[in-house]
Every structure is written in structure tokens, then in C-alpha cells.
Design an enzyme around this catalytic site. Structure first.
Site, PDB file in Angstrom:
ATOM      1  N   ASP A   8      15.494   1.399  44.180  1.00 54.57           N
ATOM      2  CA  ASP A   8      15.713   1.925  42.758  1.00 54.57           C
ATOM      3  C   ASP A   8      15.853   0.475  42.372  1.00 54.57           C
ATOM      4  OD1 ASP A   8      16.379   3.586  40.586  1.00 54.57           O
ATOM      5  OD2 ASP A   8      18.564   2.952  40.954  1.00 54.57           O
ATOM      6  N   SER A   9      16.089   0.382  41.109  1.00 56.99           N
ATOM      7  CA  SER A   9      16.389  -0.754  40.099  1.00 56.99           C
ATOM      8  C   SER A   9      17.734  -1.226  40.221  1.00 56.99           C
ATOM      9  CB  SER A   9      16.100  -0.633  38.555  1.00 56.99           C
ATOM     10  OG  SER A   9      17.267   0.514  38.179  1.00 56.99           O
TER      11      SER A   9
ATOM     12  N   TYR B 182      14.725  -0.244  34.556  1.00 57.17           N
ATOM     13  CA  TYR B 182      13.448   0.151  34.487  1.00 57.17           C
ATOM     14  C   TYR B 182      13.082   1.198  33.304  1.00 57.17           C
ATOM     15  CZ  TYR B 182      12.464  -1.195  39.448  1.00 57.17           C
ATOM     16  OH  TYR B 182      12.416  -1.951  40.682  1.00 57.17           O
ATOM     17  N   GLY B 183      13.877   1.697  32.831  1.00 59.22           N
ATOM     18  CA  GLY B 183      13.998   3.030  32.063  1.00 59.22           C
ATOM     19  C   GLY B 183      13.319   2.569  30.709  1.00 59.22           C
TER      20      GLY B 183
ATOM     21  N   CYS C 117      13.843   6.548  42.419  1.00 61.95           N
ATOM     22  CA  CYS C 117      13.928   6.119  41.169  1.00 61.95           C
ATOM     23  C   CYS C 117      12.878   6.884  40.381  1.00 61.95           C
ATOM     24  CB  CYS C 117      13.547   4.699  41.143  1.00 61.95           C
ATOM     25  SG  CYS C 117      12.997   4.277  39.359  1.00 61.95           S
ATOM     26  N   ASN C 118      13.430   8.024  39.540  1.00 62.62           N
ATOM     27  CA  ASN C 118      12.435   8.703  38.523  1.00 62.62           C
ATOM     28  C   ASN C 118      11.560   8.057  37.651  1.00 62.62           C
ATOM     29  OD1 ASN C 118      13.921  11.950  38.681  1.00 62.62           O
ATOM     30  ND2 ASN C 118      15.693  10.125  38.842  1.00 62.62           N
ATOM     31  N   THR C 119      12.087   6.832  37.262  1.00 62.58           N
ATOM     32  CA  THR C 119      10.985   6.219  36.278  1.00 62.58           C
ATOM     33  C   THR C 119       9.673   5.882  36.880  1.00 62.58           C
ATOM     34  OG1 THR C 119      13.181   5.308  35.149  1.00 62.58           O
ATOM     35  CG2 THR C 119      10.828   4.365  34.459  1.00 62.58           C
TER      36      THR C 119
ATOM     37  N   GLU D  94      25.922   0.794  35.612  1.00 62.30           N
ATOM     38  CA  GLU D  94      25.737  -0.688  36.223  1.00 62.30           C
ATOM     39  C   GLU D  94      26.945  -1.522  36.215  1.00 62.30           C
ATOM     40  OE1 GLU D  94      23.916  -1.942  38.506  1.00 62.30           O
ATOM     41  OE2 GLU D  94      22.526   0.008  38.826  1.00 62.30           O
TER      42      GLU D  94
ATOM     43  N   CYS E 268      17.362  10.858  36.243  1.00 61.20           N
ATOM     44  CA  CYS E 268      17.637   9.254  36.556  1.00 61.20           C
ATOM     45  C   CYS E 268      18.626   9.323  37.605  1.00 61.20           C
ATOM     46  CB  CYS E 268      18.069   8.616  35.252  1.00 61.20           C
ATOM     47  SG  CYS E 268      18.505   7.206  35.814  1.00 61.20           S
TER      48      CYS E 268
ATOM     49  N   HIS F 152      20.556   7.267  38.388  1.00 61.27           N
ATOM     50  CA  HIS F 152      21.924   6.868  38.244  1.00 61.27           C
ATOM     51  C   HIS F 152      23.051   7.800  37.651  1.00 61.27           C
ATOM     52  CE1 HIS F 152      20.218   2.741  38.219  1.00 61.27           C
ATOM     53  NE2 HIS F 152      21.574   2.285  37.828  1.00 61.27           N
TER      54      HIS F 152
HETATM   55  N1  DGL Z   1      17.476   4.987  38.303  1.00 66.34           N
HETATM   56  C1  DGL Z   1      16.365   4.893  37.934  1.00 66.34           C
HETATM   57  C2  DGL Z   1      15.801   6.257  37.591  1.00 66.34           C
HETATM   58  O1  DGL Z   1      15.932   7.143  38.111  1.00 66.34           O
HETATM   59  C3  DGL Z   1      15.952   3.638  37.025  1.00 66.34           C
HETATM   60  C4  DGL Z   1      16.909   3.322  35.882  1.00 66.34           C
HETATM   61  C5  DGL Z   1      16.579   2.237  35.234  1.00 66.34           C
HETATM   62  O2  DGL Z   1      16.726   1.200  35.722  1.00 66.34           O
HETATM   63  O3  DGL Z   1      16.383   2.005  34.066  1.00 66.34           O
HETATM   64  O4  DGL Z   1      15.048   6.569  36.567  1.00 66.34           O
END
Ligand code: DGL
Length: 265
Positions: A7-8, A39-40, A70-72, A145, A177, A179
Site C-alpha cells: 500500500d502507500s 496515491y489517491g 491498495c484500491n487506487t 496517516e 480505500c 485506509h
Molecule cells: N490505501 C490506498 C487505497 O486503498 C491508497 C491511499 C492513498 O495513498 O491515497 O486507495
């Protein structure tokens, strides 16, 4: 078995935690691309490059299966990851989409995930009449975070993000996401109790179970020990504390450069 996840930042811990609980006698490699979080809000081009580098790095780590935590990246570059790895790849969006039962569904996700409409498209493939509304939540990841998860500030942000979904009378809410399950106590508090919260990590873990069971004879039993190695791309100093805070483990944390070639496991 050796499972790889990334993940990020700490978001993928929500997937890792479930998987460790279900399969404690395995080895886990978790990569947090802390140098490039979040990442988002990144472009498609940037996420594809990230997916290339990460899957390339994992191709040197002797893993038996890979979990896209990580969904993104899942929404934008799953094909890149699958192309670069020759082990089974388990993803969040594909795993959860087929399990959705409700006819009105909300999705909270990063702006980059929402732009792809990956959740809507995946759900409609299984249930074409489902009403899906996706809400971008750019402010959540930086707050999570920083562990700013019990403040008035994040509560206000959550209420603002949820209002358009509540106006559409959703029956369930997908935490799109990785997170966001870290703030599910807050979301539960501000949502009507009739709305079901869905963490895609549950569906992923279930799919993974079929695979793990088929390999059951190949792994041995270790007691009370989580075999977890974490790699970060920056901020090596903070991450052991984050792992302790969210996972209650004390893993080895190493710094890695994803741009270097010729990694060894
Ligand atoms: N946790 C990640 C996701 O599921 C990335 C979130 C991010 O870094 O913006 O999209």
C-alpha cells in the site's frame, strides 16, 4: 506460504491484519511506498509507473501469492501487476463486487479511484440494476496517516463526505480505500445503524482462503510468532511505531529503493 502485500502507507495494514489473523502460520512481506503517499490524488500515468515498480520488486521476493491491498492501484493498474507477477493475485475490488447484495450502495474512495468508476463497473457486472454512488475523500488519508482519527476535524470531514450518499438513501457503504477501515468506529458513529459497512478485505480474505486451503499441506505450524517483514520507501524511523500501533507487532522494517534493479529476497 509467503504472501506479499503493499500500500502507500498504513492502509494495507487493514488487509494484513485480517490475513495474519486467518493464516498466522505463514510469512508476510508488506511494502509501504511511503515516499509517494498519497496515491489517491495521483494521475493514471503515475499509478501505472508505481504498479510497475512495485510488482517488479515483488517478483524478486519469492512470494507464493500477492494481495493488492491498495484500491487506487487496484482500480487503475491491476493488469500491470498481474502481468508482472507469475503468482496468484488477489484484489479488493474484484473480490467484493460479486458479494454486494444491496440495491443502493455507497462507495468512499480516493479521488483517483472514484475517477475510474471501477467500483461501479465491477458491481454492475454482477448486479446491473444496483444504484452505486461513489464519493471521493481526499482529506482522509493524510489525517489517518497522522493518526488524527478522533478529532472534531475528521468527524466534520466524514459528515461532509457522507451527506451526498445519505441523500441517496444508500443501504450499504463500501470502504473503497484500505485506509478507511481504520476509521470505521467513527463512520459507524455518524452513520444510521441501518447502513451496513463493507470492508473489501473480508471478501479478499475469503477468496484467499480457497487458495490457502488448497495449499494447506505445504505450510508448517509455528506458534505465537508472526513472520512479517516490512519494507518502506522512506521514513524508516516512524514505521516500526506505526506497525506496533496498528498491528501490535514488532516486525523488522527495512528501507528499499524501488528504482534499483537486481533485488534479492
Ligand atoms: N490505501 C490506498 C487505497 O486503498 C491508497 C491511499 C492513498 O495513498 O491515497 O486507495
Amino acid at each position: 506460504m509467503r504472501l506479499g502485500l503493499f500500500d502507500s502507507g498504513v492502509g494495507g495494514f487493514t488487509v494484513l491484519k485480517k490475513v495474519i489473523e486467518l493464516y498466522p502460520n505463514n510469512s508476510f512481506i508488506y511494502l509501504a511506498d511511503t515516499a509517494r503517499i498519497p496515491y489517491g490524488v495521483k494521475t493514471t500515468h503515475e499509478i501505472i509507473k508505481i504498479a510497475e515498480e512495485i510488482s517488479n520488486w515483488f517478483s524478486y521476493q519469492n512470494i507464493d501469492a500477492f494481495l493488492v491491498a491498495c484500491n487506487t492501484t487496484n482500480a487503475i493498474a491491476l493488469d500491470v501487476i498481474k502481468r508482472n507477477l507469475d503468482v496468484p493475485v488477489f484484489d479488493l475490488i474484484g473480490s467484493v463486487a460479486s458479494t454486494i447484495q444491496e440495491s443502493r450502495v455507497g462507495v468512499l474512495a480516493t479521488p483517483s479511484t472514484v475517477k475510474t468508476k471501477a467500483y461501479t463497473n465491477a458491481i454492475l457486472q454482477f448486479k446491473p440494476k444496483t444504484f452505486v454512488i461513489e464519493q471521493p475523500c481526499p482529506e482522509f488519508v493524510p489525517m489517518i496517516e497522522l493518526d488524527n482519527i478522533n478529532s472534531v476535524e475528521i468527524t466534520d470531514v466524514a459528515i461532509r463526505y457522507l451527506q451526498p450518499l445519505l441523500n441517496q438513501k444508500i443501504h450499504s457503504l463500501i470502504l473503497g480505500c484500505s485506509h478507511y477501515p481504520l476509521i470505521s468506529p467513527l463512520l459507524t458513529e455518524v452513520l444510521p445503524s441501518s447502513i451496513k459497512l463493507i470492508d473489501p478485505a473480508d471478501a479478499l480474505s475469503f477468496k484467499l482462503k480457497l487458495f490457502m486451503d488448497s495449499k494447506a499441506s505445504n505450510y508448517s505450524k509455528r506458534q505465537n510468532l508472526v513472520d512479517l517483514k516490512i519494507y518502506v520507501t522512506s521514513n524508516l524511523k516512524n514505521f516500526p511505531d506505526k506497525a506496533k500501533h496498528w498491528l501490535n507487532v514488532f516486525p523488522e522494517v527495512n528501507l528499499v529503493s524501488l528504482q534499483k534493479k537486481g533485488w534479492v529476497s
